[in-house]
Scaffold this active site. Structure first.
Site, PDB file in Angstrom:
ATOM      1  N   LYS A 112      18.840 -12.698   6.505  1.00  0.00           N
ATOM      2  CA  LYS A 112      17.750 -12.067   7.252  1.00  0.00           C
ATOM      3  C   LYS A 112      17.687 -12.575   8.683  1.00  0.00           C
ATOM      4  CE  LYS A 112      14.474 -10.742   3.635  1.00  0.00           C
ATOM      5  NZ  LYS A 112      13.074 -10.833   3.173  1.00  0.00           N
ATOM      6  N   LYS A 195      23.851  -4.151  -2.291  1.00  0.00           N
ATOM      7  CA  LYS A 195      22.700  -3.864  -3.152  1.00  0.00           C
ATOM      8  C   LYS A 195      21.757  -2.876  -2.478  1.00  0.00           C
ATOM      9  CE  LYS A 195      19.475  -7.258  -1.528  1.00  0.00           C
ATOM     10  NZ  LYS A 195      18.516  -8.303  -1.665  1.00  0.00           N
ATOM     11  N   LYS A 198      15.565  -2.238   0.959  1.00  0.00           N
ATOM     12  CA  LYS A 198      14.667  -1.578   1.913  1.00  0.00           C
ATOM     13  C   LYS A 198      15.222  -1.640   3.322  1.00  0.00           C
ATOM     14  CE  LYS A 198      11.242  -3.898  -0.705  1.00  0.00           C
ATOM     15  NZ  LYS A 198       9.981  -4.579  -0.941  1.00  0.00           N
TER      16      LYS A 198
HETATM   17  P1  TYM Z   1      11.191  -8.176  -3.071  1.00  0.00           P
HETATM   18  O1  TYM Z   1       9.954  -7.431  -2.792  1.00  0.00           O
HETATM   19  O2  TYM Z   1      12.212  -8.253  -1.987  1.00  0.00           O
HETATM   20  O3  TYM Z   1      11.908  -7.607  -4.368  1.00  0.00           O
HETATM   21  C1  TYM Z   1      11.139  -7.342  -5.519  1.00  0.00           C
HETATM   22  C2  TYM Z   1      12.002  -7.438  -6.767  1.00  0.00           C
HETATM   23  O4  TYM Z   1      13.013  -6.435  -6.787  1.00  0.00           O
HETATM   24  C3  TYM Z   1      14.280  -7.028  -7.068  1.00  0.00           C
HETATM   25  N1  TYM Z   1      15.325  -6.239  -6.402  1.00  0.00           N
HETATM   26  C4  TYM Z   1      16.384  -5.703  -7.028  1.00  0.00           C
HETATM   27  N2  TYM Z   1      16.791  -5.729  -8.314  1.00  0.00           N
HETATM   28  C5  TYM Z   1      17.911  -5.062  -8.631  1.00  0.00           C
HETATM   29  N3  TYM Z   1      18.660  -4.384  -7.725  1.00  0.00           N
HETATM   30  C6  TYM Z   1      18.308  -4.318  -6.440  1.00  0.00           C
HETATM   31  N4  TYM Z   1      19.039  -3.644  -5.561  1.00  0.00           N
HETATM   32  C7  TYM Z   1      17.122  -5.009  -6.027  1.00  0.00           C
HETATM   33  N5  TYM Z   1      16.475  -5.152  -4.841  1.00  0.00           N
HETATM   34  C8  TYM Z   1      15.373  -5.903  -5.091  1.00  0.00           C
HETATM   35  C9  TYM Z   1      14.162  -8.425  -6.512  1.00  0.00           C
HETATM   36  O5  TYM Z   1      15.101  -9.286  -7.091  1.00  0.00           O
HETATM   37  C10 TYM Z   1      12.748  -8.791  -6.878  1.00  0.00           C
HETATM   38  O6  TYM Z   1      12.673  -9.229  -8.211  1.00  0.00           O
HETATM   39  N6  TYM Z   1      11.211 -13.113  -3.160  1.00  0.00           N
HETATM   40  C11 TYM Z   1      10.726 -12.007  -3.992  1.00  0.00           C
HETATM   41  C12 TYM Z   1       9.236 -11.885  -3.964  1.00  0.00           C
HETATM   42  C13 TYM Z   1       8.523 -13.060  -4.548  1.00  0.00           C
HETATM   43  C14 TYM Z   1       8.597 -13.522  -5.897  1.00  0.00           C
HETATM   44  C15 TYM Z   1       7.741 -14.644  -5.967  1.00  0.00           C
HETATM   45  C16 TYM Z   1       9.303 -13.107  -7.009  1.00  0.00           C
HETATM   46  C17 TYM Z   1       7.668 -13.874  -3.910  1.00  0.00           C
HETATM   47  N7  TYM Z   1       7.192 -14.835  -4.760  1.00  0.00           N
HETATM   48  C18 TYM Z   1       7.582 -15.356  -7.172  1.00  0.00           C
HETATM   49  C19 TYM Z   1       9.144 -13.816  -8.198  1.00  0.00           C
HETATM   50  C20 TYM Z   1       8.294 -14.924  -8.274  1.00  0.00           C
HETATM   51  C21 TYM Z   1      11.395 -10.744  -3.473  1.00  0.00           C
HETATM   52  O7  TYM Z   1      12.511 -10.774  -3.041  1.00  0.00           O
HETATM   53  O8  TYM Z   1      10.704  -9.603  -3.495  1.00  0.00           O
END
Ligand code: TYM
Length: 332
Positions: A112, A195, A198
């Site tokens: 990022k 992958k 967004k």
């Molecule tokens: P975020 O919002 O970026 O992603 C949310 C969830 O979606 C999963 N994900 C995917 N899974 C499969 N294939 C994909 N292409 C793909 N893109 C996204 C992510 O792995 C995630 O599970 N850091 C976390 C947010 C967070 C969190 C936490 C998660 C903050 N605190 C505590 C678990 C526990 C995140 O990346 O969110």
């Protein structure tokens, strides 16, 4: 009863198919036999620049999508991260236990910050995984359902829990990542070796859960495949076709290999039509539920306030335990 914690960032108007298959669907499944906490992580969302009005709207929309997908607020705790100040408070303590080099090795930060220029990245983006660890450890979560891209952050969370426990005495549960093989990494439809994300270069590679059904069908129909004709599951040689088979399998409750079997003598067009049908069969009722939920924002806010109150019963107790362990003088 084992505990579950997970969260998503309110960084777009709609979640995408990766968020859904990689995480949200598992949330719905595990709430049946776990005490679950599902958080909209707005503190994480401000690690990059965002318009305040947009953030507020996306926070509601993200919560509504949890519910529309089947997260049951009577059973699971659904809340907004900033409503429980303990998250930021515990993050400070954990940050003081995190090595600078250790945080520097987080690949999500490296990716990022490389995109926007490391010099211009916020300190918040750098400490993002520490806040994530705080989220999880506050609730004594045993299991954290996430996609493959979160594996390294979960490893850091475990390391921090163990480090705190060995320095100050057993305080935290050491959580485990719950990452389902088949759907842990849904690929971009236009660039099937990356992958679905967004922040993808083009929206054409994305299926947003709230997209118009016609757009969804078109995106799937336009997915990049390859110049062969046979339909088989082989992510190395055939990443585009294999991604479609993975999505089809997830929505039809089978394996990608088994999903491939019905296509002898048929073409990619048939496969894509079936994928679109399977996806839309689940998305259309999802979208109807979402629209109904968003039509009553006051009710949604009440639900989130009740969720925050339940979350804070746990988070406040954990934080008090932590403050005691590290030697903070109690406020008389
Ligand atoms: P975020 O919002 O970026 O992603 C949310 C969830 O979606 C999963 N994900 C995917 N899974 C499969 N294939 C994909 N292409 C793909 N893109 C996204 C992510 O792995 C995630 O599970 N850091 C976390 C947010 C967070 C969190 C936490 C998660 C903050 N605190 C505590 C678990 C526990 C995140 O990346 O969110």
């Amino acid at each position: 009863v084992p505990r579950v914690f997970s969260g998503m960032q309110p960084t777009s108007d709609s979640l995408h198919l990766g968020n859904y298959l990689g995480a949200l669907r598992q949330w719905v499944a595990v709430q049946e036999d776990h005490d679950a906490f599902y958080c909209v992580v707005d503190l994480h969302a401000i690690t990059v620049e965002v318009d305040p009005r947009v953030l507020r709207e996306r926070t509601r929309r993200t919560a509504a999508q949890y519910l529309a997908a089947g997260v049951d607020p009577a059973r699971s705790v659904v809340f907004v991260q900033s409503h429980a100040p303990e998250h930021a408070q515990l993050a400070w303590v954990l940050g003081c236990l995190t090595g600078f080099g250790e945080a520097s090795r987080m690949t999500q930060f490296k990716d990022k910050s490389a995109r926007g220029g490391a010099e211009r990245s916020s300190v918040g983006l750098f400490t993002y995984p520490v806040l994530q660890a705080a989220d999880i450890l506050l609730y004594d979560a045993d299991l954290v359902p996430v996609g493959e891209d979160q594996r390294q952050h979960l490893e850091l969370t475990r390391d921090l829990a163990q480090r705190f426990n060995s320095r100050f005495g057993r305080t935290f549960v050491v959580p485990q990542a719950y990452i389902l093989g088949g759907t842990a990494k849904i690929m971009d439809l236009q660039e099937p070796t990356a992958k679905m994300s967004k922040s993808a270069a083009s929206p054409a590679g994305l299926v947003d859960l709230l997209d118009d059904p016609k757009v969804v069908a078109k995106r799937i129909r336009s997915a990049v495949t390859d110049t062969e004709r046979d339909i088989r599951f082989d992510p190395e040689a055939k990443p585009g076709v294999s991604n479609l088979l993975g999505i089809l399998a997830a929505f039809t409750g089978t394996t990608p290999q088994a999903a491939a079997e019905g296509y002898a003598g048929r073409g990619y067009g048939d496969l894509k039509a079936d994928v679109a049908d399977a996806v839309l069969a689940e998305l259309q009722p999802f979208q109807e539920r979402f629209t109904a939920l968003l039509a009553d924002p006051a009710e949604l806010d009440r639900l989130l306030a009740a969720g925050a109150a339940r979350a804070r019963e746990v988070s406040a107790a954990t934080l008090a335990r932590v403050h005691d362990r590290v030697g903070f003088l109690p406020a008389a």
